[in-house]
Design an enzyme around this catalytic site. Structure first.
Site, short mmCIF file in Angstrom:
data_model
loop_
_atom_site.label_atom_id
_atom_site.label_comp_id
_atom_site.label_asym_id
_atom_site.label_seq_id
_atom_site.Cartn_x
_atom_site.Cartn_y
_atom_site.Cartn_z
N CYS A 37 9.20 2.27 3.15
CA CYS A 37 9.82 1.01 3.55
C CYS A 37 11.12 1.24 4.31
CB CYS A 37 10.13 0.14 2.32
SG CYS A 37 8.70 -0.49 1.45
N GLU B 200 -5.35 -3.70 -1.56
CA GLU B 200 -6.77 -3.33 -1.58
C GLU B 200 -7.02 -2.01 -0.85
OE1 GLU B 200 -6.19 -6.36 1.76
OE2 GLU B 200 -5.39 -5.93 -0.24
N LYS C 175 -1.37 -7.58 -8.63
CA LYS C 175 -2.30 -7.61 -7.51
C LYS C 175 -1.89 -6.50 -6.55
CE LYS C 175 -3.16 -8.57 -3.73
NZ LYS C 175 -3.71 -7.64 -2.64
N PHE D 129 0.81 -1.22 0.00
CA PHE D 129 0.00 0.00 0.00
C PHE D 129 0.84 1.27 0.00
CE2 PHE D 129 0.89 -0.47 4.52
CZ PHE D 129 1.07 0.84 4.93
N SER E 197 5.72 -7.05 4.07
CA SER E 197 6.27 -7.41 5.37
C SER E 197 7.08 -8.71 5.28
CB SER E 197 5.14 -7.59 6.39
OG SER E 197 4.38 -8.75 6.08
#
Length: 337
Positions: A284, A179, A176, A152, A229
């Site tokens: 990150c 969401e 993908k 995200f 993660s």
């Protein structure tokens, strides 16, 4: 909330509306407003995306390098011209301020630039008489259908780490995205369409673990690229490797900052704030720990504290841009706190 806009998948060059009923909410982090819902993939949606990518692969693989390169250059031109549109989408769904969103897109464009010169990277080698009477050849070929699972915190940059090069090399892609901020992926897909990319070469599959597992376990998908993660990176690597896929699984990247006694403390404090709070603190490689050596700790702490108190927090779309946008969800804010 059924009257809210629904974000569909993008499969085979067009929006794909699922027959499933599972959705996830998408919020504007600055206001907390539930602005739309995103479709979560069913098994049927997953199969449709994989079939579209697999069907498109032979033609795209056999497309000339010159033709591929022209499409990538056109994509680059469109993205450069319209990147402000994408920046607003990112800010509205992620929360980072517009300048951070623009910076993210700029870093992604660097990989698009690299992909524009891909014919040089696809060249093989030919060694004559590597051994007596033996010549050695190397040949680079596309894999086929490749999957990208992105996080995200950089909904444009991280996918652009992967898909420009994958497409340039002759592969077909299923992305993908997270969401939590899915709209950037669909915007990029539509831009590829405008640039002339054939249908099925770039697909967007929205979803949760069902979509991820569908890509990991499919014998058709040849590789997976992931950023997220560490626990999920391990799961993805182990699961995808069982089916013989090539895997990039990048997990966990928080940095430590070491400040030595002879450091310029004002400069160190400025850099600590930039690294810790840029991109809404969700980068990150954000600085989350500072190790100050010997006698400078108290002075450095005071300087950092002073700078934190001056940070302006607010809606990243505000014309008087704040220093820090909101975290992406209330749950994430609570976790960080």
């Amino acid at each position: 909330m059924s009257d809210l806009p629904l974000i569909p998948h993008w499969i085979n060059g067009t929006e794909h509306h699922t027959t499933g009923t599972n959705t996830a909410p998408v919020y504007n982090p600055a206001t907390g407003e539930h602005t739309r819902n995103v479709t979560l993939a069913t098994e049927s949606d997953i199969n449709t995306a994989i079939t579209a990518a697999a069907t498109a692969f032979p033609t795209w693989r056999d497309t000339s390098l010159a033709r591929r390169q022209a499409i990538i250059f056109r994509f680059r031109e469109l993205l450069t011209t319209r990147k402000n549109e994408l920046a607003h989408i990112i800010t509205h769904e992620h929360g980072k301020v517009l300048s951070d969103a623009a910076g993210e897109i700029g870093r992604g464009l660097e990989i698009v630039d690299l992909a524009c010169g891909f014919p040089h990277f696809l060249k093989g080698d030919h060694t004559i008489n590597a051994s007596t009477g033996i010549d050695v050849h190397s040949l680079k070929q596309p894999l086929g259908v490749v999957g990208i699972i992105s996080p995200f915190n950089f909904p444009a940059m991280v996918p652009m780490w992967f898909f420009p090069l994958a497409i340039a090399a002759g592969n077909t892609v299923i992305l993908k995205p997270s969401e939590k901020d899915p709209s950037a992926a669909n915007w990029l897909a539509a831009l590829w369409k405008e640039a002339g990319l054939p249908d099925g070469v770039f697909n967007v599959l929205h979803g949760d673990k069902t979509a991820v597992d569908g890509l990991l376990n499919s014998p058709v998908v040849q590789s997976i690229s992931f950023v997220g993660s560490t626990p999920i990176a391990k799961y993805i690597y182990e699961t995808a490797a069982k089916t013989g896929k090539r895997v990039q699984a990048l997990g966990g990247a928080k940095n430590h900052m070491l400040v030595l006694p002879d450091a310029d403390l004002d400069h160190a404090a400025d850099q600590a704030i930039n690294a810790g709070y840029g991109s809404a603190g969700e980068r990150c490689m954000a600085i989350s720990v500072i190790l100050a050596v010997e006698t400078i700790a108290d002075d450095l702490t005071a300087k950092i504290k002073d700078r934190i108190q001056q940070l302006r927090i607010g809606d990243g779309t505000n014309k008087h841009e704040p220093d820090l946008g909101p975290l992406i969800t209330a749950a994430h804010r609570d976790k960080v706190a």
